[in-house]
Design a protein around this motif. Structure first.
Motif, PDB file in Angstrom:
ATOM      1  N   ARG A 293      -0.076 -13.103  10.032  1.00 18.39           N
ATOM      2  CA  ARG A 293       0.764 -14.295  10.146  1.00 18.39           C
ATOM      3  C   ARG A 293       1.380 -14.714   8.819  1.00 18.39           C
ATOM      4  O   ARG A 293       1.859 -15.815   8.677  1.00 18.39           O
ATOM      5  CB  ARG A 293      -0.062 -15.462  10.729  1.00 18.39           C
ATOM      6  CG  ARG A 293      -0.655 -15.178  12.098  1.00 18.39           C
ATOM      7  CD  ARG A 293      -1.264 -16.415  12.704  1.00 18.39           C
ATOM      8  NE  ARG A 293      -0.285 -17.478  12.862  1.00 18.39           N
ATOM      9  CZ  ARG A 293      -0.558 -18.668  13.401  1.00 18.39           C
ATOM     10  NH1 ARG A 293      -1.784 -18.923  13.822  1.00 18.39           N
ATOM     11  NH2 ARG A 293       0.375 -19.585  13.515  1.00 18.39           N
ATOM     12  N   ASN A 294       1.355 -13.806   7.844  1.00 19.44           N
ATOM     13  CA  ASN A 294       1.842 -14.163   6.518  1.00 19.44           C
ATOM     14  C   ASN A 294       2.690 -13.018   5.965  1.00 19.44           C
ATOM     15  O   ASN A 294       2.195 -11.924   5.711  1.00 19.44           O
ATOM     16  CB  ASN A 294       0.633 -14.438   5.594  1.00 19.44           C
ATOM     17  CG  ASN A 294       1.041 -15.013   4.268  1.00 19.44           C
ATOM     18  OD1 ASN A 294       1.775 -14.397   3.523  1.00 19.44           O
ATOM     19  ND2 ASN A 294       0.539 -16.198   3.960  1.00 19.44           N
ATOM     20  N   LYS A 295       3.988 -13.270   5.779  1.00 20.51           N
ATOM     21  CA  LYS A 295       4.911 -12.228   5.322  1.00 20.51           C
ATOM     22  C   LYS A 295       4.565 -11.728   3.926  1.00 20.51           C
ATOM     23  O   LYS A 295       4.593 -10.525   3.652  1.00 20.51           O
ATOM     24  CB  LYS A 295       6.344 -12.756   5.345  1.00 20.51           C
ATOM     25  CG  LYS A 295       6.890 -13.018   6.743  1.00 20.51           C
ATOM     26  CD  LYS A 295       8.324 -13.529   6.677  1.00 20.51           C
ATOM     27  CE  LYS A 295       8.868 -13.781   8.075  1.00 20.51           C
ATOM     28  NZ  LYS A 295      10.258 -14.322   8.037  1.00 20.51           N
ATOM     29  N   ASP A 296       4.220 -12.664   3.014  1.00 19.50           N
ATOM     30  CA  ASP A 296       3.879 -12.260   1.641  1.00 19.50           C
ATOM     31  C   ASP A 296       2.635 -11.373   1.619  1.00 19.50           C
ATOM     32  O   ASP A 296       2.563 -10.401   0.860  1.00 19.50           O
ATOM     33  CB  ASP A 296       3.653 -13.495   0.762  1.00 19.50           C
ATOM     34  CG  ASP A 296       4.931 -14.287   0.553  1.00 19.50           C
ATOM     35  OD1 ASP A 296       6.017 -13.692   0.664  1.00 19.50           O
ATOM     36  OD2 ASP A 296       4.845 -15.503   0.280  1.00 19.50           O
ATOM     37  N   MET A 297       1.653 -11.735   2.463  1.00 21.00           N
ATOM     38  CA  MET A 297       0.418 -10.961   2.511  1.00 21.00           C
ATOM     39  C   MET A 297       0.664  -9.571   3.078  1.00 21.00           C
ATOM     40  O   MET A 297       0.134  -8.565   2.573  1.00 21.00           O
ATOM     41  CB  MET A 297      -0.611 -11.708   3.373  1.00 21.00           C
ATOM     42  CG  MET A 297      -2.047 -11.270   3.188  1.00 21.00           C
ATOM     43  SD  MET A 297      -2.695 -11.668   1.570  1.00 21.00           S
ATOM     44  CE  MET A 297      -2.899 -10.038   0.880  1.00 21.00           C
ATOM     45  N   LYS A 298       1.482  -9.479   4.127  1.00 19.14           N
ATOM     46  CA  LYS A 298       1.820  -8.177   4.705  1.00 19.14           C
ATOM     47  C   LYS A 298       2.558  -7.304   3.695  1.00 19.14           C
ATOM     48  O   LYS A 298       2.305  -6.097   3.591  1.00 19.14           O
ATOM     49  CB  LYS A 298       2.668  -8.362   5.967  1.00 19.14           C
ATOM     50  CG  LYS A 298       1.863  -8.806   7.184  1.00 19.14           C
ATOM     51  CD  LYS A 298       2.664  -8.727   8.461  1.00 19.14           C
ATOM     52  CE  LYS A 298       3.621  -9.889   8.582  1.00 19.14           C
ATOM     53  NZ  LYS A 298       4.260  -9.916   9.936  1.00 19.14           N
ATOM     54  N   GLN A 299       3.462  -7.922   2.920  1.00 21.28           N
ATOM     55  CA  GLN A 299       4.195  -7.175   1.899  1.00 21.28           C
ATOM     56  C   GLN A 299       3.251  -6.686   0.811  1.00 21.28           C
ATOM     57  O   GLN A 299       3.362  -5.550   0.334  1.00 21.28           O
ATOM     58  CB  GLN A 299       5.287  -8.052   1.289  1.00 21.28           C
ATOM     59  CG  GLN A 299       6.191  -7.312   0.308  1.00 21.28           C
ATOM     60  CD  GLN A 299       7.304  -8.195  -0.226  1.00 21.28           C
ATOM     61  OE1 GLN A 299       7.461  -9.344   0.176  1.00 21.28           O
ATOM     62  NE2 GLN A 299       8.077  -7.661  -1.150  1.00 21.28           N
ATOM     63  N   GLY A 300       2.307  -7.541   0.404  1.00 19.61           N
ATOM     64  CA  GLY A 300       1.323  -7.152  -0.605  1.00 19.61           C
ATOM     65  C   GLY A 300       0.448  -6.003  -0.138  1.00 19.61           C
ATOM     66  O   GLY A 300       0.138  -5.089  -0.915  1.00 19.61           O
ATOM     67  N   LEU A 301       0.043  -6.022   1.146  1.00 22.91           N
ATOM     68  CA  LEU A 301      -0.767  -4.937   1.696  1.00 22.91           C
ATOM     69  C   LEU A 301       0.026  -3.635   1.776  1.00 22.91           C
ATOM     70  O   LEU A 301      -0.513  -2.552   1.524  1.00 22.91           O
ATOM     71  CB  LEU A 301      -1.292  -5.329   3.078  1.00 22.91           C
ATOM     72  CG  LEU A 301      -2.410  -6.385   3.097  1.00 22.91           C
ATOM     73  CD1 LEU A 301      -2.660  -6.882   4.517  1.00 22.91           C
ATOM     74  CD2 LEU A 301      -3.698  -5.822   2.498  1.00 22.91           C
ATOM     75  N   ARG A 302       1.319  -3.742   2.138  1.00 21.35           N
ATOM     76  CA  ARG A 302       2.164  -2.542   2.182  1.00 21.35           C
ATOM     77  C   ARG A 302       2.309  -1.920   0.791  1.00 21.35           C
ATOM     78  O   ARG A 302       2.257  -0.700   0.627  1.00 21.35           O
ATOM     79  CB  ARG A 302       3.539  -2.885   2.765  1.00 21.35           C
ATOM     80  CG  ARG A 302       3.563  -2.963   4.292  1.00 21.35           C
ATOM     81  CD  ARG A 302       4.987  -2.935   4.812  1.00 21.35           C
ATOM     82  NE  ARG A 302       5.716  -4.143   4.424  1.00 21.35           N
ATOM     83  CZ  ARG A 302       5.810  -5.230   5.175  1.00 21.35           C
ATOM     84  NH1 ARG A 302       5.204  -5.261   6.365  1.00 21.35           N
ATOM     85  NH2 ARG A 302       6.504  -6.283   4.769  1.00 21.35           N
ATOM     86  N   LYS A 303       2.498  -2.775  -0.227  1.00 23.07           N
ATOM     87  CA  LYS A 303       2.590  -2.277  -1.605  1.00 23.07           C
ATOM     88  C   LYS A 303       1.299  -1.584  -2.015  1.00 23.07           C
ATOM     89  O   LYS A 303       1.311  -0.526  -2.650  1.00 23.07           O
ATOM     90  CB  LYS A 303       2.879  -3.436  -2.569  1.00 23.07           C
ATOM     91  CG  LYS A 303       4.288  -3.989  -2.483  1.00 23.07           C
ATOM     92  CD  LYS A 303       4.458  -5.121  -3.488  1.00 23.07           C
ATOM     93  CE  LYS A 303       5.844  -5.715  -3.428  1.00 23.07           C
ATOM     94  NZ  LYS A 303       6.003  -6.846  -4.384  1.00 23.07           N
ATOM     95  N   LEU A 304       0.165  -2.181  -1.652  1.00 21.82           N
ATOM     96  CA  LEU A 304      -1.139  -1.607  -1.998  1.00 21.82           C
ATOM     97  C   LEU A 304      -1.313  -0.252  -1.330  1.00 21.82           C
ATOM     98  O   LEU A 304      -1.734   0.714  -1.973  1.00 21.82           O
ATOM     99  CB  LEU A 304      -2.260  -2.555  -1.559  1.00 21.82           C
ATOM    100  CG  LEU A 304      -3.694  -2.069  -1.808  1.00 21.82           C
ATOM    101  CD1 LEU A 304      -3.968  -1.961  -3.298  1.00 21.82           C
ATOM    102  CD2 LEU A 304      -4.695  -3.009  -1.146  1.00 21.82           C
TER     103      LEU A 304
END
Length: 314
Positions: A293-304
């Protein structure tokens, strides 16, 4: 059969767990083993994503990373012993282990409660006073909030464990639970528990209600501020920033209130199920609630994941 030490009190307890039926033990072992692995992997990914992404170096994600760390510690205090007992004929835990488990269980539970309150205050400042957000929620204040949360929780846990330690357990050593918790031990004691119940109903109530009231007051102020926003899109954007946290708060406090605000005499198997919700289930769902439910968190996980894939190829 109970084991009695030199003082006449039991030297070990028997944890009945979630079910006493032999055919349930292996399925329960498999279920909780999977839940434990998901909890560990999910929360560790949240921590790594936040630590490695500069865009996530904000107070909200600072508290989220600490919350994920607490969830890992929280479940590790409970589940490994559960898993061992699922496959053991004698589901015992020594007196010292029981007191140790209770101390860390209460300490981590209360720390999580105060962290949820700190996150609610963070959302309140971000929505209701955005121009002063950077100064109000400075890194120093965030660290102080964390230190306060840990200190209060540790002292509260220590007090309750010391009071439990003064009780005598001589009639039975069978705990109708999957962990060493306050209510089943008080119910098991053969010595007066008046002092313990007074402390739980005063200091314990204040310790639990204080962060909960911070959450309630913060969200009431947030609701008032959001309702003043003229556009529907603005309201949705404001609510979206605290939707994940509100879900966690409802899950965590709802089950805790159900367990600890009922009379001691009414303690049943339903309380064990409710305990699973705020201990195991909420810790497992935390990464999913915040990442999905969090776009920033999803983006951070994708980067990781992207960095891990590149490292694997090299």
């Amino acid at each position: 059969m109970e084991t009695v030490n030199q003082t006449g009190s039991v030297s070990e307890f028997i944890l009945l767990g979630l079910s006493s039926r032999p055919e349930d033990q292996k399925p329960l072992f498999a279920l909780f083993f999977i839940m434990y692995m998901v909890t560990l992997v999910g929360n560790l990914l949240i921590i790594l994503a936040i630590r490695s992404d500069t865009q996530l170096q904000t107070p909200m994600y600072f508290f989220l990373s600490i919350l994920s760390f607490i969830d890992v510690c929280y479940t590790t205090t409970i589940i490994p012993k559960m898993l061992v007992n699922f496959l053991s004929e004698k589901k015992s835990i020594s007196y010292a282990e029981c007191m140790t488990q209770m101390y860390f269980f209460l300490a981590f539970a209360n720390t999580e409660s105060y962290l949820l309150a700190a996150m609610a205050i963070d959302r309140f400042v971000a929505i209701c006073d955005p121009f002063h957000y950077v100064t109000t929620m400075s890194h120093r204040r965030c660290v102080l909030l964390l230190a306060f949360s840990c200190s209060i929780s540790d002292l509260h846990s220590l007090l309750l464990v010391l009071l439990i330690n003064r009780l005598t357990f001589c009639d039975s050593n069978v705990i109708p639970h999957f962990l060493c918790d306050i209510n089943p031990l008080l119910k098991l004691s053969c010595s007066p528990t008046f002092v313990n119940e007074i402390v739980i109903n005063t200091e314990g109530l204040i310790t639990l209600v204080t962060p909960f009231m911070c959450v309630v007051i913060s969200y009431v102020r947030i609701l008032i501020a959001v309702l003043k926003i003229p556009s529907a899109a603005g309201k949705r954007k404001a609510f979206s920033t605290c939707g994940s946290h509100l879900t966690m708060v409802t899950l965590f406090y709802g089950s805790i209130i159900y367990v600890y605000f009922l009379p001691l005499s009414s303690y049943t198997i339903k309380d064990r199920v409710a305990t699973v919700i705020y201990t195991v289930l909420s810790s497992m769902l935390n990464p999913f609630i915040y990442s999905l439910r969090n776009k920033d968190m999803k983006q951070g996980l994708r980067k990781l994941m992207g960095r891990r894939s590149q490292a694997a190829l090299l």
